[in-house]
Design an enzyme around this catalytic site. Structure first.
Site, PDB file in Angstrom:
ATOM      1  N   ARG A 191       0.831  -1.223   0.000  1.00 50.17           N
ATOM      2  CA  ARG A 191       0.000   0.000   0.000  1.00 50.17           C
ATOM      3  C   ARG A 191       0.861   1.266   0.000  1.00 50.17           C
ATOM      4  O   ARG A 191       0.485   2.288   0.578  1.00 50.17           O
ATOM      5  CB  ARG A 191      -0.949   0.040   1.199  1.00 50.17           C
ATOM      6  CG  ARG A 191      -1.894  -1.138   1.329  1.00 50.17           C
ATOM      7  CD  ARG A 191      -2.906  -1.197   0.195  1.00 50.17           C
ATOM      8  NE  ARG A 191      -3.969  -2.131   0.498  1.00 50.17           N
ATOM      9  CZ  ARG A 191      -3.944  -3.432   0.231  1.00 50.17           C
ATOM     10  NH1 ARG A 191      -2.901  -3.952  -0.397  1.00 50.17           N
ATOM     11  NH2 ARG A 191      -4.956  -4.209   0.535  1.00 50.17           N
ATOM     12  N   SER A 194     -10.516  -1.645   4.218  1.00 50.31           N
ATOM     13  CA  SER A 194      -9.674  -1.896   5.399  1.00 50.31           C
ATOM     14  C   SER A 194      -9.258  -0.566   6.009  1.00 50.31           C
ATOM     15  O   SER A 194      -8.676   0.271   5.322  1.00 50.31           O
ATOM     16  CB  SER A 194      -8.405  -2.646   5.006  1.00 50.31           C
ATOM     17  OG  SER A 194      -8.722  -3.884   4.426  1.00 50.31           O
ATOM     18  N   GLU A 246      -4.685   2.467   7.383  1.00 48.43           N
ATOM     19  CA  GLU A 246      -4.434   2.380   5.947  1.00 48.43           C
ATOM     20  C   GLU A 246      -5.135   3.556   5.262  1.00 48.43           C
ATOM     21  O   GLU A 246      -4.676   4.075   4.248  1.00 48.43           O
ATOM     22  CB  GLU A 246      -4.993   1.054   5.406  1.00 48.43           C
ATOM     23  CG  GLU A 246      -4.439   0.700   4.051  1.00 48.43           C
ATOM     24  CD  GLU A 246      -5.467   0.128   3.107  1.00 48.43           C
ATOM     25  OE1 GLU A 246      -5.366   0.448   1.910  1.00 48.43           O
ATOM     26  OE2 GLU A 246      -6.343  -0.622   3.549  1.00 48.43           O
TER      27      GLU A 246
HETATM   28  N1  EPU Z   1      -9.752 -12.706  10.338  1.00 48.54           N
HETATM   29  C1  EPU Z   1     -10.253 -12.849  11.602  1.00 48.54           C
HETATM   30  N2  EPU Z   1     -11.546 -12.467  11.828  1.00 48.54           N
HETATM   31  C2  EPU Z   1     -12.332 -11.997  10.819  1.00 48.54           C
HETATM   32  C3  EPU Z   1     -11.799 -11.839   9.511  1.00 48.54           C
HETATM   33  C4  EPU Z   1     -10.495 -12.195   9.305  1.00 48.54           C
HETATM   34  O1  EPU Z   1      -9.583 -13.306  12.531  1.00 48.54           O
HETATM   35  O2  EPU Z   1     -13.493 -11.699  11.106  1.00 48.54           O
HETATM   36  C5  EPU Z   1      -8.346 -13.119  10.094  1.00 48.54           C
HETATM   37  C6  EPU Z   1      -8.326 -14.539   9.540  1.00 48.54           C
HETATM   38  O3  EPU Z   1      -7.235 -15.207  10.108  1.00 48.54           O
HETATM   39  C7  EPU Z   1      -8.062 -14.322   8.064  1.00 48.54           C
HETATM   40  C8  EPU Z   1      -7.178 -13.098   8.119  1.00 48.54           C
HETATM   41  O4  EPU Z   1      -7.725 -12.290   9.154  1.00 48.54           O
HETATM   42  O5  EPU Z   1      -7.408 -15.403   7.489  1.00 48.54           O
HETATM   43  C9  EPU Z   1      -7.112 -12.347   6.812  1.00 48.54           C
HETATM   44  O6  EPU Z   1      -8.428 -11.933   6.445  1.00 48.54           O
HETATM   45  P1  EPU Z   1      -8.766 -11.544   4.932  1.00 48.54           P
HETATM   46  O7  EPU Z   1      -8.370 -12.643   4.025  1.00 48.54           O
HETATM   47  O8  EPU Z   1     -10.179 -11.079   4.900  1.00 48.54           O
HETATM   48  O9  EPU Z   1      -7.768 -10.378   4.590  1.00 48.54           O
HETATM   49  P2  EPU Z   1      -7.213  -9.118   5.393  1.00 48.54           P
HETATM   50  O10 EPU Z   1      -5.761  -9.329   5.628  1.00 48.54           O
HETATM   51  O11 EPU Z   1      -8.050  -8.838   6.587  1.00 48.54           O
HETATM   52  C10 EPU Z   1      -6.467  -7.903   3.203  1.00 48.54           C
HETATM   53  C11 EPU Z   1      -6.593  -6.532   2.590  1.00 48.54           C
HETATM   54  C12 EPU Z   1      -7.965  -6.389   1.934  1.00 48.54           C
HETATM   55  C13 EPU Z   1      -8.126  -7.489   0.892  1.00 48.54           C
HETATM   56  C14 EPU Z   1      -7.992  -8.844   1.596  1.00 48.54           C
HETATM   57  C15 EPU Z   1      -8.068 -10.011   0.642  1.00 48.54           C
HETATM   58  C16 EPU Z   1      -5.204  -5.062   3.929  1.00 48.54           C
HETATM   59  C17 EPU Z   1      -5.160  -3.959   4.933  1.00 48.54           C
HETATM   60  N3  EPU Z   1      -6.409  -5.512   3.598  1.00 48.54           N
HETATM   61  O12 EPU Z   1      -7.405  -7.965   4.289  1.00 48.54           O
HETATM   62  O13 EPU Z   1      -7.955  -5.128   1.246  1.00 48.54           O
HETATM   63  O14 EPU Z   1      -9.404  -7.411   0.270  1.00 48.54           O
HETATM   64  O15 EPU Z   1      -6.687  -8.903   2.243  1.00 48.54           O
HETATM   65  O16 EPU Z   1      -6.887 -10.068  -0.082  1.00 48.54           O
HETATM   66  O17 EPU Z   1      -4.149  -5.496   3.463  1.00 48.54           O
HETATM   67  C18 EPU Z   1      -8.478  -2.836   1.487  1.00 48.54           C
HETATM   68  O18 EPU Z   1      -7.269  -2.636   1.337  1.00 48.54           O
HETATM   69  O19 EPU Z   1      -9.307  -1.906   1.663  1.00 48.54           O
HETATM   70  C19 EPU Z   1      -8.956  -4.205   1.500  1.00 48.54           C
HETATM   71  C20 EPU Z   1     -10.242  -4.529   1.721  1.00 48.54           C
END
Ligand code: EPU
Length: 370
Positions: free
Chosen positions: A174, A262, A366
């Site tokens: 990012r 996010s 972010e």
């Molecule tokens: N998780 C939890 N509880 C929840 C949801 C998630 O514990 O309710 C944990 C789980 O372990 C899960 C992990 O968080 O495996 C990762 O969750 P997710 O795959 O939804 O991804 P994220 O890391 O939370 C990032 C990006 C998102 C992008 C997703 C999918 C950032 C800050 N965010 O989220 O990007 O859509 O991966 O690739 O890097 C954005 O930047 O606005 C955005 C939505």
């Protein structure tokens, strides 16, 4: 060029903050911006400071903005090479130039309709192409930098157009020079993407592969793409549809519930800090419990901020008009559409404090605060 004073920005930030700016300027081409720039820079008609926005999908306006907000309405999708390279042609690479003002997902859909691989995992991300290149948007194992070949900018210092190769943009998680060392100097006017007409699915993130395989077994072939019937079952259109339905199940629809996606970055912490979190988790959730994490190299570990926030009990929390999304706690929402910047900022502070107290991790936003 459209110039408006005391302009309402409610429709220009996906968080739905009811704020205004001193002046709003929209230009339709890089040439128009270049021609007008000297007058804008030297004139008193344009209040300071200056701010360029896309669709405001990664911004939190914390108050009325006193200065001038600029928006690019440069909208074109222009193939620079043959979109359907003939069989036997040396390269399956297809170069396409896209105006900064093109809605990012419109370009993703265009690629699927033309059976081109590249941005399908980034489908459904709100915002415009120029801002996407500044922010290095990422999702489901792909970052936009992976498919960028060149970024063309207007240089606010020299008044000229200038091009950056991908390596010159110094992309990180990012991050780019357009957000850091060169912030405020360059305005992205178009981006050249290197796409592929050959199958290039990237399915390694989470359960994407399973979801795609399930969709393939249900559909038999892809629903919305030029390759149907040509012997290819896997298409960019199929992957796009799967990604859109995963997003639908986790993230709020920005047309319905205000948010900026996010709100926090996933923290990258030294391994020793991760070990401390892992031992806290084992005490609380049992010896077998494993904290989700990814190796970030050089002795660093990336821990999902969603997990940290979830473990602090914020999921689905509501306070006044602000809230935490019940299916993805990394997303702070304008739950009623009436939230003030203060309410969002207060909730942000409380979440940060609780994660710091419980896990010793300082979350970084972010979302850009204006
Ligand atoms: N998780 C939890 N509880 C929840 C949801 C998630 O514990 O309710 C944990 C789980 O372990 C899960 C992990 O968080 O495996 C990762 O969750 P997710 O795959 O939804 O991804 P994220 O890391 O939370 C990032 C990006 C998102 C992008 C997703 C999918 C950032 C800050 N965010 O989220 O990007 O859509 O991966 O690739 O890097 C954005 O930047 O606005 C955005 C939505």
């Amino acid at each position: 060029m459209i110039i408006s004073y005391d302009y309402d920005l409610s429709g220009w930030n996906t968080f739905g903050m009811k704020v205004s700016c001193g002046c709003f300027v929209e230009y339709g081409s890089a040439e128009e911006l270049a021609v007008q720039w000297n007058a804008i820079r030297s004139g008193d008609d344009f209040p300071r400071p200056f701010l360029h926005i896309g669709r405001g999908s990664n911004l939190l306006f914390t108050r009325d903005f006193p200065g001038t907000v600029f928006h690019s309405d440069i909208r074109f999708i222009r193939p620079l090479t043959d979109v359907h390279p003939a069989a036997g042609q040396d390269s399956a690479e297809v170069l396409v130039e896209v105006g900064a003002g093109v809605i990012w997902d419109d370009f993703c859909r265009w690629c699927s309709e033309n059976a081109l691989w590249g941005p399908e995992n980034l489908s459904g991300i709100p915002g415009e192409t120029g801002a996407a290149a500044v922010q290095n948007i990422g999702a489901y194992g792909v970052e936009i930098k992976d498919i960028i070949r060149k970024v063309t900018c207007f240089d606010c210092v020299t008044g000229n157009s200038t091009g950056f190769r991908t390596s010159e943009c110094r992309y990180g998680y990012r991050e780019s020079i357009f957000k850091t060392s060169a912030k405020g100097r360059y305005v992205v006017t178009s981006v050249v993407f290197a796409l592929s007409s050959e199958d290039k699915p990237r399915l390694e993130y989470g359960h994407v592969r399973n979801a795609v395989e399930q969709a393939l077994s249900e559909n038999g072939s892809a629903p919305c793409c030029g390759k149907v019937g040509s012997g290819h079952a896997m298409t960019p259109g199929l992957v796009r549809d799967v990604i859109l339905s995963i997003r639908d199940s986790k993230l709020p629809d920005p047309d319905v519930v205000g948010s900026a996606g996010s709100f926090f970055k996933n923290p990258v912490i030294p391994r020793s800090d991760y070990e401390r979190i892992a031992s806290i988790a084992r005490i609380e959730y049992g010896q077998e419990y494993e904290v989700p994490h990814f190796d970030a190299g050089s002795g660093f570990i990336k821990v999902p901020a969603a997990w940290l926030i979830d473990r602090c009990g914020w999921k689905g929390y509501r306070e006044g008009n602000a809230g935490v999304w019940e299916r993805q706690p990394l997303v702070i929402v304008n739950a009623t559409g009436e939230a003030s910047p203060r309410e969002i900022l207060d909730l942000e502070s409380k979440i940060r404090l609780s994660v710091l107290e419980k896990f010793g991790v300082e979350l970084q936003p972010e979302v850009e605060h204006i």
